[in-house]
Design a protein around this motif. Sequence first.
Motif, short mmCIF file in Angstrom:
data_model
loop_
_atom_site.label_atom_id
_atom_site.label_comp_id
_atom_site.label_asym_id
_atom_site.label_seq_id
_atom_site.Cartn_x
_atom_site.Cartn_y
_atom_site.Cartn_z
N ALA A 135 80.64 40.95 3.59
CA ALA A 135 80.19 41.80 4.70
C ALA A 135 78.81 42.41 4.47
O ALA A 135 78.07 42.66 5.42
N PHE A 136 78.44 42.67 3.22
CA PHE A 136 77.25 43.47 2.94
C PHE A 136 76.11 42.57 2.47
O PHE A 136 76.19 41.94 1.42
N ASP A 137 75.02 42.52 3.25
CA ASP A 137 73.97 41.55 2.92
C ASP A 137 73.09 41.98 1.74
O ASP A 137 72.29 41.19 1.26
N ARG A 138 73.21 43.23 1.29
CA ARG A 138 72.47 43.63 0.08
C ARG A 138 73.44 43.84 -1.08
O ARG A 138 73.32 44.79 -1.86
N TYR A 139 74.45 42.97 -1.17
CA TYR A 139 75.51 43.15 -2.17
C TYR A 139 74.98 43.27 -3.60
O TYR A 139 75.50 44.05 -4.40
N GLU A 140 73.89 42.50 -3.92
CA GLU A 140 73.36 42.56 -5.31
C GLU A 140 72.97 43.98 -5.70
O GLU A 140 73.05 44.35 -6.89
N ALA A 141 72.58 44.80 -4.71
CA ALA A 141 72.14 46.17 -5.01
C ALA A 141 73.29 47.04 -5.54
O ALA A 141 73.05 48.03 -6.22
N ILE A 142 74.52 46.68 -5.20
CA ILE A 142 75.65 47.53 -5.61
C ILE A 142 76.61 46.80 -6.55
O ILE A 142 77.52 47.41 -7.12
N GLU A 143 76.39 45.49 -6.71
CA GLU A 143 77.34 44.64 -7.43
C GLU A 143 77.79 45.20 -8.79
O GLU A 143 78.96 45.13 -9.15
N SER A 144 76.83 45.77 -9.53
CA SER A 144 77.16 46.23 -10.89
C SER A 144 78.11 47.42 -10.87
O SER A 144 78.68 47.78 -11.90
N ARG A 145 78.29 48.03 -9.70
CA ARG A 145 79.18 49.19 -9.62
C ARG A 145 80.47 48.88 -8.85
O ARG A 145 81.17 49.78 -8.41
N VAL A 146 80.74 47.59 -8.69
CA VAL A 146 81.92 47.15 -7.92
C VAL A 146 82.85 46.37 -8.84
O VAL A 146 82.41 45.46 -9.54
N THR A 147 84.12 46.72 -8.84
CA THR A 147 85.09 46.03 -9.69
C THR A 147 86.37 45.73 -8.90
O THR A 147 86.96 46.65 -8.33
N GLY A 148 86.76 44.46 -8.90
CA GLY A 148 88.02 44.06 -8.28
C GLY A 148 89.01 43.67 -9.36
O GLY A 148 88.69 42.88 -10.24
N LEU A 149 90.20 44.26 -9.32
CA LEU A 149 91.17 44.06 -10.39
C LEU A 149 92.57 43.87 -9.84
O LEU A 149 92.90 44.40 -8.78
N LEU A 150 93.38 43.15 -10.57
CA LEU A 150 94.81 43.10 -10.26
C LEU A 150 95.57 42.79 -11.54
O LEU A 150 95.59 41.64 -11.97
N PRO A 151 96.18 43.81 -12.15
CA PRO A 151 97.00 43.50 -13.32
C PRO A 151 98.26 42.76 -12.89
O PRO A 151 98.57 42.71 -11.70
N LYS A 152 98.97 42.18 -13.85
CA LYS A 152 100.28 41.59 -13.52
C LYS A 152 101.24 42.72 -13.22
O LYS A 152 101.08 43.84 -13.73
N GLU A 153 102.29 42.42 -12.47
CA GLU A 153 103.28 43.46 -12.20
C GLU A 153 103.88 43.96 -13.51
O GLU A 153 104.18 43.17 -14.40
#
Length: 294
Positions: A135-153
Amino acid sequence: MKGRYVILLLSLAAIASVTVIQRRGARSHAISQPVSTPVEVTYIANEGFLIASGEQKVLVDALVREGVKPYPVPSSATRERLEKAQSPFDGVDLVLASHFHPDHFDPLAVAEHLANNPQARFISTRQSVEKLKTAFDRYEAIESRVTGLLPKEGERMSLTHGGINLQILNIHHGRNRPFENLGLLFEVGGRKFLHIGDSEASADDFKSYDLVKDKIDVAFIPYWYFMSDDWKRAIRQHLKPAQIIVMHLPVLSEKSEFIEKRGGWTKVFSDIKAEFPNAVIFEKEMDKTVISGQ
Ligand SMILES: [Zn+2]
């Protein structure tokens, strides 16, 4: 082997200091107990809250735009302050989203906040991060502060940012609606908060997380948990929070057959409070409660 947590370091490039905590048995690992200071919890909309104490601030499920009817969304004035990172939403350390559904997360609202607040770090599911990237066309500007995670149940991941400890749990969103959904366990002002997003996890699912040992001060729990015996058991036996905040309430003036059948919201609220005297129910944007210090 009973009796300890095993902590493994994850070496994913985008994740600065995330640990996986695998529960192996009964004894919990020692978490230092700092002296607590008062913590203010402010209701924004639906499952959205600001949790603040001194310099520490966390936003959960608050950066929402269109949302999903019939659930409330932030008013336009509040939304503007949220996205511009203006008081009281300035200096936020952690921006959290339990999952990517639009009544919990809007990718451009999150992107705006991150662009306006260089100290904020965004943590959510991998699915939310995908939405943000697209969605965000300047994603590289914030990428280093974005984390997607999913541990196992049954497993946890943990990280610290701005002095705030966060543990991420995998709490399912309904077995027949398997969207990634996080349980967010974090410490602000020396108090422990658990937000379970759109959980439909059963008492047995929670049992495997052994959360009673975490001594939760405040649990944010969607209202449907107060409407089934198994879910009430999950709260009483496997979460045991000192205080409860009831969330995911629709706009109360909207007609709901499900609620009408149960006598209407006034009756539903008084039943919840009779069974859980430690429950708080917010009805107005920016209403707050203070968790006192020790
Ligand atoms: Zn959802």
